[in-house]
Design a protein around this motif. Sequence first.
Motif, PDB file in Angstrom:
ATOM      1  N   PHE A   1      -5.892   2.946  -6.530  1.00 36.19           N
ATOM      2  CA  PHE A   1      -6.415   2.107  -7.607  1.00 36.19           C
ATOM      3  C   PHE A   1      -7.939   2.123  -7.622  1.00 36.19           C
ATOM      4  O   PHE A   1      -8.560   2.238  -8.694  1.00 36.19           O
ATOM      5  CB  PHE A   1      -5.918   0.666  -7.446  1.00 36.19           C
ATOM      6  CG  PHE A   1      -4.624   0.372  -8.138  1.00 36.19           C
ATOM      7  CD1 PHE A   1      -4.542   0.387  -9.521  1.00 36.19           C
ATOM      8  CD2 PHE A   1      -3.481   0.063  -7.415  1.00 36.19           C
ATOM      9  CE1 PHE A   1      -3.355   0.107 -10.175  1.00 36.19           C
ATOM     10  CE2 PHE A   1      -2.285  -0.224  -8.059  1.00 36.19           C
ATOM     11  CZ  PHE A   1      -2.215  -0.203  -9.432  1.00 36.19           C
TER      12      PHE A   1
ATOM     13  N   SER B   1      -2.053  -6.719  -7.473  1.00 34.37           N
ATOM     14  CA  SER B   1      -0.829  -5.949  -7.716  1.00 34.37           C
ATOM     15  C   SER B   1      -0.650  -4.812  -6.721  1.00 34.37           C
ATOM     16  O   SER B   1       0.453  -4.269  -6.579  1.00 34.37           O
ATOM     17  CB  SER B   1      -0.830  -5.392  -9.143  1.00 34.37           C
ATOM     18  OG  SER B   1      -1.896  -4.472  -9.320  1.00 34.37           O
ATOM     19  N   ALA B   2      -1.718  -4.434  -6.009  1.00 34.16           N
ATOM     20  CA  ALA B   2      -1.644  -3.361  -5.018  1.00 34.16           C
ATOM     21  C   ALA B   2      -1.574  -3.892  -3.601  1.00 34.16           C
ATOM     22  O   ALA B   2      -1.616  -3.117  -2.641  1.00 34.16           O
ATOM     23  CB  ALA B   2      -2.858  -2.433  -5.158  1.00 34.16           C
TER      24      ALA B   2
ATOM     25  N   PHE C   1       3.225   3.310  -4.742  1.00 39.47           N
ATOM     26  CA  PHE C   1       3.516   2.000  -5.326  1.00 39.47           C
ATOM     27  C   PHE C   1       4.856   1.469  -4.822  1.00 39.47           C
ATOM     28  O   PHE C   1       5.013   0.264  -4.595  1.00 39.47           O
ATOM     29  CB  PHE C   1       3.530   2.082  -6.858  1.00 39.47           C
ATOM     30  CG  PHE C   1       3.312   0.762  -7.538  1.00 39.47           C
ATOM     31  CD1 PHE C   1       2.093   0.468  -8.134  1.00 39.47           C
ATOM     32  CD2 PHE C   1       4.315  -0.204  -7.584  1.00 39.47           C
ATOM     33  CE1 PHE C   1       1.878  -0.764  -8.755  1.00 39.47           C
ATOM     34  CE2 PHE C   1       4.110  -1.424  -8.200  1.00 39.47           C
ATOM     35  CZ  PHE C   1       2.889  -1.714  -8.785  1.00 39.47           C
TER      36      PHE C   1
ATOM     37  N   ARG D   1       6.794  -2.061 -12.712  1.00 37.04           N
ATOM     38  CA  ARG D   1       5.369  -2.280 -12.452  1.00 37.04           C
ATOM     39  C   ARG D   1       4.687  -0.978 -12.053  1.00 37.04           C
ATOM     40  O   ARG D   1       3.521  -0.736 -12.411  1.00 37.04           O
ATOM     41  CB  ARG D   1       5.200  -3.344 -11.361  1.00 37.04           C
ATOM     42  CG  ARG D   1       5.551  -4.749 -11.856  1.00 37.04           C
ATOM     43  CD  ARG D   1       5.395  -5.789 -10.773  1.00 37.04           C
ATOM     44  NE  ARG D   1       6.576  -5.868  -9.920  1.00 37.04           N
ATOM     45  CZ  ARG D   1       6.546  -5.924  -8.586  1.00 37.04           C
ATOM     46  NH1 ARG D   1       5.389  -5.879  -7.947  1.00 37.04           N
ATOM     47  NH2 ARG D   1       7.665  -6.018  -7.904  1.00 37.04           N
TER      48      ARG D   1
ATOM     49  N   ALA E   1       1.678   0.728 -14.155  1.00 35.47           N
ATOM     50  CA  ALA E   1       0.411   1.062 -13.497  1.00 35.47           C
ATOM     51  C   ALA E   1       0.017   2.506 -13.774  1.00 35.47           C
ATOM     52  O   ALA E   1      -1.154   2.816 -13.999  1.00 35.47           O
ATOM     53  CB  ALA E   1       0.527   0.827 -11.994  1.00 35.47           C
TER      54      ALA E   1
ATOM     55  N   GLY F   1      -3.852   3.050 -17.947  1.00 35.14           N
ATOM     56  CA  GLY F   1      -3.378   3.021 -16.585  1.00 35.14           C
ATOM     57  C   GLY F   1      -4.147   3.988 -15.706  1.00 35.14           C
ATOM     58  O   GLY F   1      -5.275   4.391 -15.991  1.00 35.14           O
TER      59      GLY F   1
END
Length: 676
Positions: free
Chosen positions: A440, A312-313, A105, A342, A346, A354
């Motif tokens: 993810f 978000s990824a 991340f 963040r 996550a 999450g």
Amino acid sequence: MRRVAMFLIAFCAIGPIVFAVELKSGLDRKAMDPSVRVQDNPFLFMNGNWLKHTPIPADKSNFGSFSLLEDEAQLAIKEICEEAAAGEHPDGSIEQQIGDFYTSFMDEATIAEHGIQSLQGELEAIDNVSSHDDLIELFGHFNQIGVETPFGFFVDQDDKDSTKYLAALIQSGTTLPDRDYYLEESEENLAARAALVKYINTLFDLSELPREGDVGTQILELETALAKLQWTRTELRDAHKRYNKHTLAELAELSPSLPWTTFFDAANVQGVEELNVCTPSFYQELDALIVETPLDVWKEYLRFHLMDAFASALPAPYVNAQFELYGKQLAGTLELQPRWKRAVDAISGGRGFGVLGDAAGQLYVKKHFPHRAKERMDELVSNLMLAYKQSIDDLEWMTPVTKERAKEKLAKITTKIGHTEKWRDYSILVVKPDDLLGNFLRSEELEYNRMIDKLGKPVDKDEWFMTPQTVNAYYNPGQNEIVFPAAILQPPFFDVEAHDAVNYGGIGAIIGHEISHAFDDQGSKYDGDGNLKDWWTDEDRAAFHKLTSKLVEQFNSYSPLPSKHVNGELTLGENIADLSGMSIAYKAYNLFLDGKEAPVIDDWTGDQRFFLGWSQSWQRKYRDAEMLKRLLVDPHSPSMYRSNGPMSNFDPYYEAFDVKLGDEQYREPTDRIRIW
């Protein structure tokens, strides 16, 4: 589907009061505003100075007592993540998974280099859709990876047989927080729709996706058509209306154009013979909308929702575009959260699970959960339960037969405190330090399969629906249980160094709140075994409705923004729980005192500290956009009304502060609403 309610607690077993050390009041005197009379607005009296001088952090849409504990939990998980990322750990260990996910991340350069490569297979699947059967098949597949479609499929406890799991369908498919954003023509809603169109077009530009004309407007028009079919949030609250068991044949009759077998096969769901269609009219009318909408529009819709699900990824421009809609426009937040926050959310889940929420939770508990807090909680809960039992006996509006059933249900409530004893298993989850998007995608599939695997198995009563690092609590009607994660068991809600008055007014009322959900307008429809079953007489229900309709009227009158009011129907369950929880906590506090006089501390009597502790626990302020959103979607009233509304109905508050006719909080005795 998330299950969330609120929270509660109780402080000491009934008996003699013995203090080994001098205890503090537990009230933050610096937060008080002495220019406000407690008889006029106890929330502003207790919190006014804090409200005046505490800015909402730029990366938040609201800020208050919960936020402070959430920030502490976030820092604790950050430390866990950084330690895991810095060390060497065996493959498949939770330390390796947490450390490598955190690394993936935080590695913006690799994220930028990879772009949307991991989504190419999904984008090709969209390109290959050539029929409505193909479309529904893709809906099924997208359920497995967490991409929004109109088919909201999930597995949960069967409301009418709490020993079994049941597949279910509910309305879905829209981006904005509520159908009113699409259907009401206010200035704020028009701005939200314009922001959605801009966001859609930005994602298509960044990804160089195929489009025909103004794709943002086309998708907005499709989502508006979906919104017109959706039930209101007030309608969705009704447990009986949401329970509509169908066989697959009956589902096919409800929406004959939709190939349900194709959907379930693609969703990897085997052997479903019946399911709950929570919103049948939605699926009945969706049948025609699916067919009438051109496939090219549906394909554009799916491309957008795929990119939105994983923005978000993706590289920074995607993240920034998503923040412009969800953060700035819909919540009023000024700045994007720092990347480490963040990353922690996550992993840890915020208020969900999450990617590795329970894995992080195991390490959090080892470091941060004092097990003596569980012992104090057990005592508090016992006191609150006794107060509820006595309160049931004293009710004037409930018939004797229903009182006995209520006590039976109360006796069956189970309590979970701190953390689960059966952690979620992540052993098969592959986590790579250089593949955030892939991490993810693999996590979504794991959690989906975890849910699907429940079908055909007995209900797991040991399961928790919050992580221990979650600052919240809940009542689960299907299992008739109240649950308190570790992170809520600390000041300002639970202060072992404070006199009991503030603890009862804070965490004790929160415990009472959760217990009372078992007897609110929806929880009361479930019996002690968690089954949706009428156990009240018609006379009881009518008397209860007469009381709660007055509560609806009271909260409908509150206006936190110009021309915007609280929805008393939407917030009814939480308003009942607040009033009941405070009332029962006060009774439990007096049981604790056992006829003895509470000491005066900082010039406040015990009763006064109880009520100020209650107001202190609701300390919070909101940005206007966030408040507007909450008025539409949040079943909880804004904090000031959660503080003041219940007290205005409660005689002991009047006695504690000598509230009289002419004071703003004053309500005539005949207008005061007494439920418990």
